[in-house]
Scaffold this motif. Structure first.
Motif, mmCIF file in Angstrom:
data_model
loop_
_atom_site.group_PDB
_atom_site.id
_atom_site.type_symbol
_atom_site.label_atom_id
_atom_site.label_comp_id
_atom_site.label_asym_id
_atom_site.label_seq_id
_atom_site.Cartn_x
_atom_site.Cartn_y
_atom_site.Cartn_z
ATOM 1 N N GLY A 1 58.531 39.347 51.384
ATOM 2 C CA GLY A 1 58.540 39.351 50.530
ATOM 3 C C GLY A 1 56.985 38.664 50.130
ATOM 4 N N GLY A 2 57.535 38.314 48.139
ATOM 5 C CA GLY A 2 56.557 37.293 47.795
ATOM 6 C C GLY A 2 55.860 38.300 45.870
ATOM 7 N N LYS A 3 54.661 37.863 46.246
ATOM 8 C CA LYS A 3 53.936 38.502 44.551
ATOM 9 C C LYS A 3 53.181 39.603 45.205
ATOM 10 N N TYR A 4 53.355 41.337 44.236
ATOM 11 C CA TYR A 4 52.739 42.481 44.571
ATOM 12 C C TYR A 4 52.352 42.261 43.272
ATOM 13 N N VAL A 5 50.580 42.653 43.157
ATOM 14 C CA VAL A 5 49.655 42.764 42.192
ATOM 15 C C VAL A 5 50.188 44.316 41.740
ATOM 16 N N GLY A 6 50.162 44.716 40.339
ATOM 17 C CA GLY A 6 50.440 45.869 39.957
ATOM 18 C C GLY A 6 48.579 46.680 39.180
ATOM 19 N N GLN A 7 48.702 48.198 39.097
ATOM 20 C CA GLN A 7 47.591 48.873 39.462
ATOM 21 C C GLN A 7 46.838 48.271 38.682
ATOM 22 N N PRO A 8 45.130 48.171 38.675
ATOM 23 C CA PRO A 8 44.305 47.748 37.524
ATOM 24 C C PRO A 8 43.643 48.953 36.945
ATOM 25 N N ARG A 9 42.761 48.336 35.946
ATOM 26 C CA ARG A 9 42.222 49.785 35.601
ATOM 27 C C ARG A 9 41.958 50.699 36.491
ATOM 28 N N THR A 10 42.148 52.386 36.261
ATOM 29 C CA THR A 10 41.488 52.961 37.322
ATOM 30 C C THR A 10 41.105 53.955 36.673
ATOM 31 N N PHE A 11 39.938 54.466 37.095
ATOM 32 C CA PHE A 11 39.708 55.802 35.755
ATOM 33 C C PHE A 11 39.606 57.063 37.373
ATOM 34 N N TYR A 12 40.403 58.287 36.364
ATOM 35 C CA TYR A 12 40.630 58.927 37.354
ATOM 36 C C TYR A 12 39.935 60.910 36.961
ATOM 37 N N LEU A 13 39.217 61.951 37.728
ATOM 38 C CA LEU A 13 38.661 62.799 37.197
ATOM 39 C C LEU A 13 39.729 64.033 37.594
ATOM 40 N N GLN A 14 39.967 64.762 36.968
ATOM 41 C CA GLN A 14 40.697 66.335 37.185
ATOM 42 C C GLN A 14 40.277 67.468 37.210
ATOM 43 N N THR A 15 39.988 68.362 38.375
ATOM 44 C CA THR A 15 39.759 69.484 38.008
ATOM 45 C C THR A 15 40.620 70.068 38.481
#
Length: 739
Positions: free
Chosen positions: A721-735
């Protein structure tokens, strides 16, 4: 109807509940009314003879907006078109679109990319234990009765056609863990003509240099002789945004076959295999999080598992009858290495590694028969179903010490167990169409026999073995009522009883002081909840809206606590209540004005108040849920271009600590496990271009999740247990392109 529980050989009768009596009375009144109508209005009978009746049967099959509208309870479907439009690159992203569903970030022993942490209406989200989660009607959990958690969630977004979340009026048909409703992932259907599609999603987490790839493949068609075949593949490869959250390797493949024997008879065979592995970063202390929230020092921790299942479905449907026979076999394996920092008595630090391999197998057979009929001026459908399920479980827990940066040695046994369950479930419901009214009473009966042979060891030597077993017989009544105010507007209400049997690890544990194996039958009991809903739905003129008020009355809820040595144990939290309001809305502005064609809005909002009704935390919020969650999205399509913008927000959560301490902790603890969790909001954008059929259906899309790089976190109270950071700025590309 009787309602009783056999515990340790003792028969404990329970009085018939008011809900059960109400349903009995409703059935009697409806039968009397139908008989009277048949005797007094022969002209109506002659008129109804010209009406074509057809049994719906399995209402999870081919689910769509129209079926949702006719369902007398809260229900939401997210189809593939919607999934393609929003910034969803995972199952977790998709479920945030559903009212009442809360998705917890990866954390603790549920911190790998192969797990799923979802909670419904304030119920615990850690490993999704209180909802019946299905893939094409087949349970996703290791063992639905004895091990319902989804530390291995064998489902991938690329293979999914739609996500059907039934939050109310489903407990008669599906179970046993249904207090949090039913979630069915429907895979992509076999097309009539040959078709294929291949796609790739690439994600890059800003500031971490971590990249993750998600390829998928679909191809299939139906031959002239009626044989349909489809191959589905979806995977995830690469690294997530935390250090030591790398080497993600997931493969999910399915072969679907179907054959239309006659116009009325069909058979389908599905073969499915899922294999996944991912590292699990540890929780951080408050000091570590402040220094670098993305760091990790536990390179030895990972979770891995596999699942192979086969399902065979036979269906017969004629003008009035619908029969389905579903049988399936599931073989699952999961293991994990969990590294933690420890300290010897002389203060010397060392690392400890825990290992937990487990094997499960499940066999089930489920026949179901539905028949449409008319009596007098009523049109009705009766459904009778049965399920037999046989589970087997083998679990092991080992531990070893190893020096920093050294490989672990042999694991020394701490506990082992061999459990099993044989369960029979019978259900019957009857839908009465009485003019504008639709009334559906029903009842489910569960008869469950579960055992667990549990052994404890010290330094690898057997200490003792206990053999607890429990036999439960439960009647679970339900009543759903819908009023069709107009062709587009319905009003509904329902009440039902949900049930969660004791799991294998709730039957026995070890004494925290002596280490010997002990039975917990005297301290724990199965969970039951009375669930109520009232709401309204509208579908038409470009508007799809739903408003629902809900109340869950949990008489006894079990919770996983931790002692001073961080050993987990189950305890009785006592009565809890979950109440709130859910709102779902989607609108196509083209119905308002031609100039607004292509502009759509979709949103949901949920208010939930989930509190303890007993114990030291009475009237306090339950842990790890938000009172307020909301999602708002706006989409615009012009020619081949599509643009979407989405906002998600949730209010603060609580991690109050062990209720037996009597201290409801809101200030952050030094280890990061306890204290309030601030609310947050994130924004996402996506732009896509469709090149059209002349370019083989080529589509390219790009987007950003968490556009403003909002830093947020959750906590875990388990052994890592402890602290868990969330998802930062994330770039994505879909083809993707068709072939």
């Amino acid at each position: 109807m009787s309602n009783h529980l056999i515990l340790s050989g003792i028969h404990k009768p329970t009085k018939i509940s008011p809900l059960t009596r109400a349903i009995q009375l409703t059935l009697t009144c409806l039968a009397t009314q139908a008989t009277f109508a048949a005797d007094s209005d022969s002209h109506s009978v002659n008129t109804l003879q010209t009406i074509t009746l057809q049994a719906e049967g399995n209402w999870l099959e081919n689910a769509n907006a129209e079926k949702v509208q006719k369902h007398a309870g809260a229900r939401t479907i997210i189809d593939r078109k919607r999934l393609d439009e929003v910034a969803a690159t995972s199952i977790k992203d998709a479920l945030k679109q559903v009212p009442g569903v809360q998705v917890q970030e990866n954390n603790g022993t549920g911190g790998s990319d192969v797990s799923l942490n979802i909670g419904v209406r304030g119920l615990t989200s850690r490993l999704s234990p209180r909802s019946t989660v299905l893939l094409d009607g087949v349970p996703l959990s290791f063992a639905p009765y004895g091990q319902p958690q989804l530390s291995l969630a064998p489902v991938s977004l690329g293979n999914i056609e739609s996500i059907d979340v039934v939050r109310g009026a489903g407990s008669v048909r599906f179970g046993p863990q249904n207090v949090g409703g039913i979630i069915n992932f429907a895979t992509r259907a076999i097309p009539k003509d040959f078709a294929g599609n291949v796609s790739l999603t690439t994600e890059y987490a800003s500031g971490t240099d971590q990249t993750k790839l998600s390829p998928s493949l679909f191809m299939g068609g139906t031959l002239d002789n009626g044989l349909g075949l489809a191959l589905l593949y979806s995977g995830t490869k690469g690294n997530a945004y935390r250090e030591a959250n790398n080497q993600i390797d997931i493969d999910d493949v399915m072969l679907k076959t179907a054959y239309q024997i006659t116009d009325a008879d069909a058979v389908a065979l599905n073969l499915h295999h899922y294999e996944g592995r991912g590292e699990m970063p540890e929780g951080l202390t408050a000091k570590q999080y402040a220094e670098n929230p993305y760091q990790s020092n536990q390179s030895q921790s990972y979770f891995a598992g596999r699942r192979s299942d086969v399902s065979l479905r036979y269906t017969h449907q004629d003008e009035r009858n619908n029969f389905e026979l579903l049988t399936y076999y599931i073989d699952s394996f999961r293991t994990s290495n969990l590294g933690t920092n420890q300290q010897r008595q002389d203060g010397t630090p060392f690392k400890r590694l825990d290992n937990a391999p487990r094997d499960y197998s499940v066999f089930a057979i489920e026949p179901r028969f539905s028949r449409a009929y008319s009596i007098g001026n009523t049109q009705s459908e009766v459904t009778i179903g049965y399920r037999y399920m046989d589970e087997d479980s083998t679990e092991f827990a080992g531990r070893t010490d190893y020096a920093i940066d050294a490989q672990p040695g042999k694991f020394i046994a701490r506990t082992s167990s061999k459990g099993g369950t044989k369960a029979h479930a019978f259900y019957i419901d009857n839908r009465f169409d009485l003019g504008n009214w639709v009334i559906t009473p029903g009842v489910r009966f569960e008869s469950i026999d579960t055992h667990n042979n549990f052994s404890a060891y010290k330094s690898g030597n057997l200490l003792n073995t206990v053999n607890p077993s429990i036999q439960s017989d439960e009647w679970l009544p339900s009543l759903a009522i819908m009023y069709k105010a107009t062709d587009n507007w319905n009003i509904f209400a329902n009440a039902g009883v949900s049930f969660g049997p004791q799991q294998y690890n709730q039957l026995a544990t070890t004494n925290s002081k002596t280490g010997i194996a002990i039975s917990t039958l005297d301290g724990l009991s199965p969970e039951k909840s009375n669930n109520y809903e009232i709401g309204t739905k509208y579908l038409g003129n470009g508007l799809n809206a739903e408003l629902t008020a809900f109340y869950l009355d949990f008489n006894k809820e079990l919770i996983l606590e931790r002692d001073a040595l961080q050993n987990g144990y189950w305890t009785d939290l006592g009565a809890t209540s979950h109440k709130g309001v859910e709102l779902g809305l989607a609108y196509d502005f083209a119905y308002l004005a031609d100039a607004l064609e292509g502009l759509k809005i979709y949103s949901n909002y949920t208010f939930t108040k989930a509190v303890a009704e007993a114990g030291n935390f009475k009237d306090k919020d339950l842990p790890f849920y938000s009172r307020h969650t909301a999602n708002v999205g706006l989409g615009y399509k012009v020619n081949q271009w599509t643009v979407n913008a989405d906002m998600f927000a949730q209010s603060k959560q609580h991690s109050p600590g062990n209720q037996e301490s009597g201290i409801y902790q809101i200030i952050e603890s030094l280890d990061g496990k306890y204290g309030d969790i601030p609310g947050y909001s994130t924004f996402a954008v996506r732009t896509a271009y469709d090149f059209g059929e002349q370019y083989y259906g080529l589509k390219i899309a790009g987007g950003i999740k968490n556009v403003f790089d909002k830093q947020y976190f959750t906590r875990s109270t388990d052994s890592t247990g402890g602290k868990y950071v969330g998802q930062p700025r994330t770039f994505y590309l879909q083809t993707s392109f068709d072939f």
